[in-house]
Write a protein that holds these residues in place. Structure first.
Motif, PDB file in Angstrom:
ATOM      1  N   VAL A  85       5.700   2.539 -12.691  1.00 31.73           N
ATOM      2  CA  VAL A  85       5.437   3.706 -11.852  1.00 31.73           C
ATOM      3  C   VAL A  85       4.750   4.773 -12.686  1.00 31.73           C
ATOM      4  O   VAL A  85       5.166   5.077 -13.804  1.00 31.73           O
ATOM      5  N   VAL A  86       3.674   5.346 -12.111  1.00 34.52           N
ATOM      6  CA  VAL A  86       2.994   6.457 -12.782  1.00 34.52           C
ATOM      7  C   VAL A  86       3.778   7.736 -12.540  1.00 34.52           C
ATOM      8  O   VAL A  86       4.651   7.817 -11.668  1.00 34.52           O
ATOM      9  N   ARG A  87       3.492   8.764 -13.338  1.00 34.22           N
ATOM     10  CA  ARG A  87       4.285   9.998 -13.270  1.00 34.22           C
ATOM     11  C   ARG A  87       4.019  10.777 -11.972  1.00 34.22           C
ATOM     12  O   ARG A  87       4.941  11.372 -11.412  1.00 34.22           O
ATOM     13  N   ASP A  88       2.756  10.830 -11.501  1.00 31.53           N
ATOM     14  CA  ASP A  88       2.411  11.648 -10.329  1.00 31.53           C
ATOM     15  C   ASP A  88       1.761  10.777  -9.270  1.00 31.53           C
ATOM     16  O   ASP A  88       0.887   9.961  -9.546  1.00 31.53           O
ATOM     17  N   ALA A  89       2.183  10.995  -8.000  1.00 34.53           N
ATOM     18  CA  ALA A  89       1.577  10.302  -6.852  1.00 34.53           C
ATOM     19  C   ALA A  89       1.779  11.169  -5.625  1.00 34.53           C
ATOM     20  O   ALA A  89       2.794  11.862  -5.495  1.00 34.53           O
ATOM     21  N   SER A  90       0.828  11.124  -4.741  1.00 28.52           N
ATOM     22  CA  SER A  90       0.862  12.000  -3.564  1.00 28.52           C
ATOM     23  C   SER A  90       1.682  11.401  -2.433  1.00 28.52           C
ATOM     24  O   SER A  90       2.204  12.117  -1.578  1.00 28.52           O
ATOM     25  N   GLY A  91       1.722  10.067  -2.348  1.00 26.51           N
ATOM     26  CA  GLY A  91       2.392   9.422  -1.232  1.00 26.51           C
ATOM     27  C   GLY A  91       1.503   9.255  -0.018  1.00 26.51           C
ATOM     28  O   GLY A  91       1.923   8.686   0.995  1.00 26.51           O
ATOM     29  N   ASN A  92       0.286   9.738  -0.110  1.00 25.85           N
ATOM     30  CA  ASN A  92      -0.660   9.671   1.001  1.00 25.85           C
ATOM     31  C   ASN A  92      -1.473   8.377   0.883  1.00 25.85           C
ATOM     32  O   ASN A  92      -2.203   8.179  -0.096  1.00 25.85           O
ATOM     33  N   VAL A  93      -1.379   7.526   1.883  1.00 26.17           N
ATOM     34  CA  VAL A  93      -2.080   6.242   1.835  1.00 26.17           C
ATOM     35  C   VAL A  93      -3.587   6.415   1.939  1.00 26.17           C
ATOM     36  O   VAL A  93      -4.345   5.467   1.692  1.00 26.17           O
ATOM     37  N   ASN A  94      -4.066   7.599   2.289  1.00 27.75           N
ATOM     38  CA  ASN A  94      -5.508   7.852   2.416  1.00 27.75           C
ATOM     39  C   ASN A  94      -6.130   8.279   1.098  1.00 27.75           C
ATOM     40  O   ASN A  94      -7.343   8.516   1.044  1.00 27.75           O
ATOM     41  N   VAL A  98       0.843  -1.210   0.000  1.00 28.94           N
ATOM     42  CA  VAL A  98       0.000   0.000   0.000  1.00 28.94           C
ATOM     43  C   VAL A  98       0.869   1.248   0.000  1.00 28.94           C
ATOM     44  O   VAL A  98       0.581   2.231  -0.695  1.00 28.94           O
ATOM     45  N   GLU A  99       1.924   1.251   0.784  1.00 25.19           N
ATOM     46  CA  GLU A  99       2.796   2.422   0.838  1.00 25.19           C
ATOM     47  C   GLU A  99       3.423   2.702  -0.524  1.00 25.19           C
ATOM     48  O   GLU A  99       3.512   3.859  -0.954  1.00 25.19           O
ATOM     49  N   LYS A 100       3.834   1.631  -1.203  1.00 23.97           N
ATOM     50  CA  LYS A 100       4.442   1.843  -2.519  1.00 23.97           C
ATOM     51  C   LYS A 100       3.409   2.271  -3.549  1.00 23.97           C
ATOM     52  O   LYS A 100       3.697   3.093  -4.427  1.00 23.97           O
ATOM     53  N   GLN A 101       2.182   1.752  -3.430  1.00 23.47           N
ATOM     54  CA  GLN A 101       1.134   2.184  -4.352  1.00 23.47           C
ATOM     55  C   GLN A 101       0.817   3.652  -4.160  1.00 23.47           C
ATOM     56  O   GLN A 101       0.570   4.387  -5.117  1.00 23.47           O
ATOM     57  N   ALA A 102       0.833   4.100  -2.892  1.00 28.80           N
ATOM     58  CA  ALA A 102       0.582   5.515  -2.627  1.00 28.80           C
ATOM     59  C   ALA A 102       1.654   6.392  -3.261  1.00 28.80           C
ATOM     60  O   ALA A 102       1.415   7.569  -3.577  1.00 28.80           O
ATOM     61  N   LYS A 103       2.861   5.834  -3.479  1.00 29.36           N
ATOM     62  CA  LYS A 103       3.949   6.594  -4.110  1.00 29.36           C
ATOM     63  C   LYS A 103       4.030   6.355  -5.621  1.00 29.36           C
ATOM     64  O   LYS A 103       4.953   6.831  -6.272  1.00 29.36           O
ATOM     65  N   GLY A 104       3.025   5.631  -6.172  1.00 25.54           N
ATOM     66  CA  GLY A 104       2.900   5.507  -7.618  1.00 25.54           C
ATOM     67  C   GLY A 104       3.385   4.207  -8.202  1.00 25.54           C
ATOM     68  O   GLY A 104       3.399   4.043  -9.421  1.00 25.54           O
ATOM     69  N   ARG A 143       4.601  14.907  -4.458  1.00 22.91           N
ATOM     70  CA  ARG A 143       5.970  14.684  -3.976  1.00 22.91           C
ATOM     71  C   ARG A 143       6.546  13.401  -4.540  1.00 22.91           C
ATOM     72  O   ARG A 143       7.760  13.212  -4.537  1.00 22.91           O
ATOM     73  N   TYR A 144       5.685  12.497  -4.990  1.00 23.40           N
ATOM     74  CA  TYR A 144       6.153  11.206  -5.462  1.00 23.40           C
ATOM     75  C   TYR A 144       5.694  10.990  -6.891  1.00 23.40           C
ATOM     76  O   TYR A 144       5.030  11.827  -7.487  1.00 23.40           O
ATOM     77  N   GLY A 145       6.050   9.840  -7.414  1.00 16.33           N
ATOM     78  CA  GLY A 145       5.787   9.572  -8.817  1.00 16.33           C
ATOM     79  C   GLY A 145       7.092   9.645  -9.604  1.00 16.33           C
ATOM     80  O   GLY A 145       8.104  10.194  -9.165  1.00 16.33           O
ATOM     81  N   LEU A 146       7.062   9.093 -10.793  1.00 13.70           N
ATOM     82  CA  LEU A 146       8.269   8.979 -11.606  1.00 13.70           C
ATOM     83  C   LEU A 146       8.884  10.328 -11.949  1.00 13.70           C
ATOM     84  O   LEU A 146      10.105  10.456 -12.022  1.00 13.70           O
ATOM     85  N   ILE A 147       8.060  11.355 -12.110  1.00 15.65           N
ATOM     86  CA  ILE A 147       8.559  12.656 -12.562  1.00 15.65           C
ATOM     87  C   ILE A 147       8.921  13.575 -11.409  1.00 15.65           C
ATOM     88  O   ILE A 147       9.526  14.634 -11.618  1.00 15.65           O
ATOM     89  N   ASN A 148       8.580  13.187 -10.182  1.00 15.76           N
ATOM     90  CA  ASN A 148       8.796  14.074  -9.037  1.00 15.76           C
ATOM     91  C   ASN A 148       9.805  13.533  -8.023  1.00 15.76           C
ATOM     92  O   ASN A 148      10.452  14.311  -7.312  1.00 15.76           O
ATOM     93  N   TYR A 149       9.974  12.250  -7.955  1.00 13.29           N
ATOM     94  CA  TYR A 149      10.737  11.634  -6.864  1.00 13.29           C
ATOM     95  C   TYR A 149      12.007  11.013  -7.439  1.00 13.29           C
ATOM     96  O   TYR A 149      11.974  10.035  -8.191  1.00 13.29           O
ATOM     97  N   TYR A 150      13.179  11.593  -7.095  1.00  9.88           N
ATOM     98  CA  TYR A 150      14.448  11.115  -7.635  1.00  9.88           C
ATOM     99  C   TYR A 150      14.835   9.733  -7.095  1.00  9.88           C
ATOM    100  O   TYR A 150      15.613   9.019  -7.709  1.00  9.88           O
TER     101      TYR A 150
END
Length: 1033
Positions: A404-413, A317-323, A444-451
């Protein structure tokens, strides 16, 4: 084959009848390598006859012939440094062709084997040890193509960009264009790898890496400049990679709230400690450094496996929240196309970011001196490393883009019921709603935002961090080793001052300890700056400069068609190499244009310095081959165009003898031919053939070096002849090439003609007649103090050429029979009037007879030179007193049409007046010793006397030439009146009719005409064909 003399042949028929023995056929190579003195050669142990003993037999080295010839062997072509024992050598041509000396078994080493080789240990061949001998106890550590090149290159290519930027580039450019970026970058590096492979297999490669390859291919000028900046770039790259590692460690400390001091000083502290540890590994020896590189390689491979396993494991779930959603075709399709964002969101912007991660292919070549067989290891290891690193880049780009998708919030909610309204984006299909942050670009997360996407995807994140550590430290270690190795080779070549101190090597691997310490100091300096963003683009451009020159080296060596370009690696293309060179330069400007200009500027500055210093090295570069091709093509091209008066140049054959004996004559001709026309210094060697042949071989190189040191742009040629005149005839007929043939003969004035042997006088005047017969112009140079300074040099002079010292034919001291070429160059250069600033003096031209204009052209060319530029040129012409004004205007008009800029013209109306009686008497006294006084003898007796002594002057010849003789006396009076204080005097050379004017009478004319004058006198005569024109076509 050259057989031994009869007295030295063996007489044992059991040993001499057969050509071959089984042992020589089986083991020909090893038998050819045995020393001459070895006694274990039973098949050839013939009866000892006269001088042939078991310790001196030469013919043992062949297959049964009684000959000193030898069979082909490796040692005859290898540079060696064996000093403690005998060295096998191919016999010289003199050993085979000339008289065989008893000691000739100890054959001379070829010239190329006499030079020392600093990169080879004492008593070893280039390969490190003599074959057949026992291995030395401290044998240097040598690496194969895997550990020495492939692993090293792969570690240097992989870097933080692979872990931290490749996912971001994939998100921006899409998988398709990311592959294009990767393949474009790899195309450049692959072409460069092919060029490296070709160059490194074109002969033995020693230590020095990139510098060695470029300098031995393109020459010391470009090689030296690239070597210096490449070594510096590697030293600074140590700091770059170390700072990259230190920043990662600092971020980890901050993440756990455990800073050392503050962010900047933490980088400095960690960086200094890290580079010190790396230095310790390097100083421990190449073996320990190689072990460390293998360890880093294993760490990186584990991190890759960890990443691949992570992409397969179902996402939490945590990784899905990050895309991260594992492999999905929809995600792959969406990430396949570009989605540009931010200021770097463009193809070339991303290309400039990615390209440095494809570099590093020179890491293996840079330690070429530590490889077992560089010719095999460099091509195989470099190209294999490029292949596998390319595969890794392509695989990581495709797999990360499919998970991994380009954009993700990182919020599990941020979960979402599939099918509900109000959700945009691909994540909606997987139960996640990232619409809000995606629209506001605040995710903050996702392929295009998180190094750190690779860490997030991986099965165990710390292993990715370990991979980053391994990539940065391995690159830093590779650069820390490369910089001193390259710099050491550069220091040994002594192309630049001061740096030679750092060339000393230590230990069995000839380790550059001083170079390591210098690299360490440079790295520490840049680590303490802790801000490398400004210097990093310049370093990248330095590496690209190296790529461009490596590719250009391969192209240039191929295009020159030099027979010496024979690489065993065949899979290269000269046009691909040229494309790689051009693309490398283009990429330099795409990355950072100002950094490209700085890098090119530094290269040009260092290139200019080496061009100015002209180091005495000869590596057989392709530039030399190219120069030969250009010279050959242009010379042949000149034959296709007819000569034109407008393009006439005085191309001079100067009979200097040894040029160092007559520096004033050399300087005079060099003054008006430099950068303008051809100058050949000719020397006729007269004497015993065998003695003079050895002298010719010995001194020719020294004379050429003397001309170069004096900055005279001229050729030197010498001939062997039975007498001076025959040699001069040979020079006049054979000198030059095509249109580049001499058309003016320049000689020194024969100052001692009155006391020299009359035959030499006949030769001297005969040369003048031969020159005119060959349609040459003629110049005779006379200086009051004379031209020949050989007595001052205490060196040998050809007594026939210009025997100015009467002792040389008599009781004088014995002269040295040979001249050391090195002594010639080391001799202090004599200063002459033609090297001195002349100031506001005059150059006087006495254009008495129309010779086609040569008497005018040479002074004009001299007047254009800086040293003579302030001199005023005056032209004197004979005329009649009642027509002075008209004749002066006519000559001025003619000179204006010639555009020579001579405006001061003087008419000499008194040229035909009778000279003073005392001067006439002096002339009569001058020719008196050479007169026959045949007034009361019959014609037959006179003819017999003339036949025996052709230089003698009959009474009839005195009478017939009286008017011409008086003219020379009168001209001398005019010269003393007008030109006593001139800087230089040119006079039209009078011509004596062949067969009608004895040589002694003609020399009396020249003596009378030019005597008592302080300035140099040039007696010039054209070949009666125009050398000046006032037409434009």
């Amino acid at each position: 084959m050259a057989d031994l003399p009869g007295s030295e042949r063996t007489t044992d028929p059991t040993r001499s009848n057969g050509r071959f023995t089984i042992s020589t056929l089986i083991n020909a190579e090893e038998s050819s390598r045995m020393h001459y003195g070895q006694t274990n050669m039973a098949p050839y142990d013939t009866a000892q006859a006269n001088h042939l003993t078991a310790n001196s037999t030469c013919y043992m080295r062949t297959f049964g012939y009684n000959t000193i010839d030898v069979v082909p062997a490796y040692e005859h072509y290898a540079n060696t440094k064996i000093t403690s024992e005998a060295k096998n050598a191919r016999p010289t041509l003199a050993d085979l062709h000339s008289f065989l000396k008893q000691e000739s078994c100890h054959l001379h080493l070829p010239a190329y084997e006499l030079h020392s080789n600093d990169g080879i240990s004492e008593g070893e061949t280039e390969e490190g040890a003599s074959k057949g001998d026992e291995q030395p106890q401290d044998e240097p550590v040598r690496f194969g193509w895997v550990k020495g090149v492939m692993i090293r290159c792969m570690l240097n290519i992989w870097g933080v960009i692979l872990y931290l930027r490749l996912p971001w580039i994939t998100a921006q450019a899409g998988i398709a264009l990311t592959w294009v970026i990767i393949l474009l970058s790899v195309t450049v590096t692959t072409i460069t790898g092919l060029s490296i492979s070709a160059i490194s297999t074109n002969g033995k490669v020693k230590s020095g890496g990139t510098y060695f390859l470029i300098s031995r291919s393109l020459g010391p000028e470009l090689g030296g400049s690239i070597g210096l900046i490449f070594a510096f770039a590697n030293a600074v790259a140590v700091a770059m990679h170390t700072v990259g590692f230190a920043e990662t460690v600092r971020d980890l400390l901050q993440e756990y709230n455990s800073p050392i001091i503050d962010p900047t000083n933490d980088i400095r502290i960690i960086g200094v400690i890290t580079v010190t540890v790396l230095l310790g590994i390097s100083l421990a020896g190449m073996e320990w450094e190689a072990k460390a590189q293998v360890l880093f390689f294993i760490v990186i491979m584990i991190s890759f496996i960890n990443y691949v396993v992570g992409t397969i494991i179902p996402a939490s779930v945590e990784k899905q929240a990050k895309g991260f959603f594992s492999y999905r075709a929809e995600i792959f399709a969406q990430n396949f196309v570009p989605h540009w964002r931010g200021p770097d969101g463009s193809f070339f912007g991303l290309f400039s970011i990615f390209f440095p991660s494809a570099t590093g292919i020179l890491a293996g070549a840079n330690i070429s001196g530590d490889l077992k067989d560089p010719a095999i290891a460099i091509p195989k290891g470099t190209l294999t490393a490029i292949f596998w690193t390319t595969i890794s880049y392509l695989v990581i780009s495709a797999t990360i883009g499919a998970c991994v998708v380009r954009d993700a919030s990182g919020n599990v909610n941020d979960t979402f019921t599939v099918g509900s309204v109000g959700c945009e984006g691909l994540a909606c299909d997987y139960g996640w709603n990232f619409t809000e942050c995606a629209q506001s670009h605040s995710c903050r997360y996702g392929l295009i935002n998180y190094y750190q996407t690779m860490s997030m995807v991986s099965g165990f994140a710390p292993l990715i961090t370990a991979g980053i550590f391994g990539a940065t430290l391995s690159s830093a270690l590779a650069c820390l080793v490369s910089a001193p190795k390259v710099f050491q080779c550069l220091c040994k070549d002594q192309l630049y001052p001061v740096i030679g101190f750092f060339g000393k090597g230590y230990g069995k691997n000839n380790e550059p300890i001083r170079g390591y310490m210098l690299t360490y100091i440079i790295a520490i300096g840049f680590i303490l700056i802790a801000e490398l963003n400004a210097i990093a683009p310049i370093i990248s451009n330095f590496f690209l400069c190296s790529y461009a020159l490596i590719n250009f080296s391969c192209f240039h060596a191929s295009i020159t068609n030099s027979p010496g370009w024979r690489p065993s690696f065949r899979y290269y293309s000269k046009w691909a190499a040229l494309f790689g060179a051009v693309v490398s330069v283009v990429i330099m400007f795409l990355l950072t244009w100002w950094a490209a200009l700085i890098a090119i500027g530094i290269v040009v500055f260092l290139l200019g310095y080496v061009l100015y210093k002209k180091p005495e090295v000869n590596w057989g570069s392709s530039v030399q081959a190219g120069s030969y091709n250009m010279a050959l093509n242009y010379s042949v091209g000149l034959n296709e165009v007819d000569e034109h008066i407008k393009n006439y140049r005085p191309q001079c054959l100067v009979l200097t003898g040894p040029p160092s004996f007559r520096p004033a004559l050399v300087d005079f001709v060099g003054t008006f031919t430099k950068n303008l026309s051809l100058m050949i210094c000719g020397n006729v060697l007269v004497g015993p053939w065998k003695q003079k042949l050895s002298e010719l071989r010995l001194t020719s190189r020294g004379h050429t070096k003397w001309l170069t040191k004096r900055k005279i742009k001229a050729f030197y040629t010498d001939v062997l002849a039975e007498d001076l005149r025959t040699g001069a005839q040979t020079l006049m007929q054979a000198s030059g090439l095509g249109r580049m043939k001499p058309n003016v003969l320049v000689m020194g004035y024969k100052k001692n003609w009155q006391v020299a042997h009359p035959r030499t006088l006949e030769d001297y005047i005969g040369i003048l007649h031969d020159a005119l017969d060959f349609k040459y112009g003629v110049c005779i140079v006379r200086m009051k103090e004379g031209l020949n300074i050989s007595t001052l040099m205490q060196a040998h002079i050809n007594p026939v050429f210009d025997p100015e010292d009467p002792q040389k034919n008599g009781d004088g001291p014995a002269a040295i029979s040979t001249l050391d070429p090195d002594a010639l160059v080391a001799e202090q250069q004599a200063s002459t009037i033609f090297q001195v600033e002349q100031g506001k003096k005059t150059i006087d031209i006495y254009w008495l007879f129309d010779d086609g204009g040569l008497t005018l052209l040479i002074p004009y060319l001299i007047g254009r030179k800086k040293r003579w530029g302030k001199c005023k040129i005056r032209v004197f012409v004979g005329g009649q007193i009642n027509r002075m004004d008209d004749e002066r205007k006519a000559i001025i008009s003619l000179l204006n049409k010639f555009r020579l800029g001579f405006h001061e013209v003087h008419i000499l109306p008194d040229i035909n007046q009778k000279p003073r009686p005392e001067h006439v008497k002096r002339f009569d006294d001058l020719i008196a010793p050479f007169r026959l006084h045949d007034g009361f003898k019959d014609e037959a007796a006179v003819n017999e006397m003339k036949h025996d002594c052709p230089w003698k002057i009959s009474d009839e010849e005195v009478t017939k030439n009286k008017a011409k003789s008086l003219r020379q006396v009168r001209m001398n009076e005019i010269l003393l009146d007008y030109s006593r204080d001139a800087a230089l005097v040119f006079i039209t050379l009078p011509i004596g009719r062949k067969g009608k004017c004895p040589s002694s009478l003609y020399m009396a004319w020249l003596e009378t005409l030019s005597q008592d004058l302080r300035p140099p006198v040039i007696l010039a005569r054209g070949n009666q064909e125009n050398v000046l024109t006032f037409y434009c076509q």
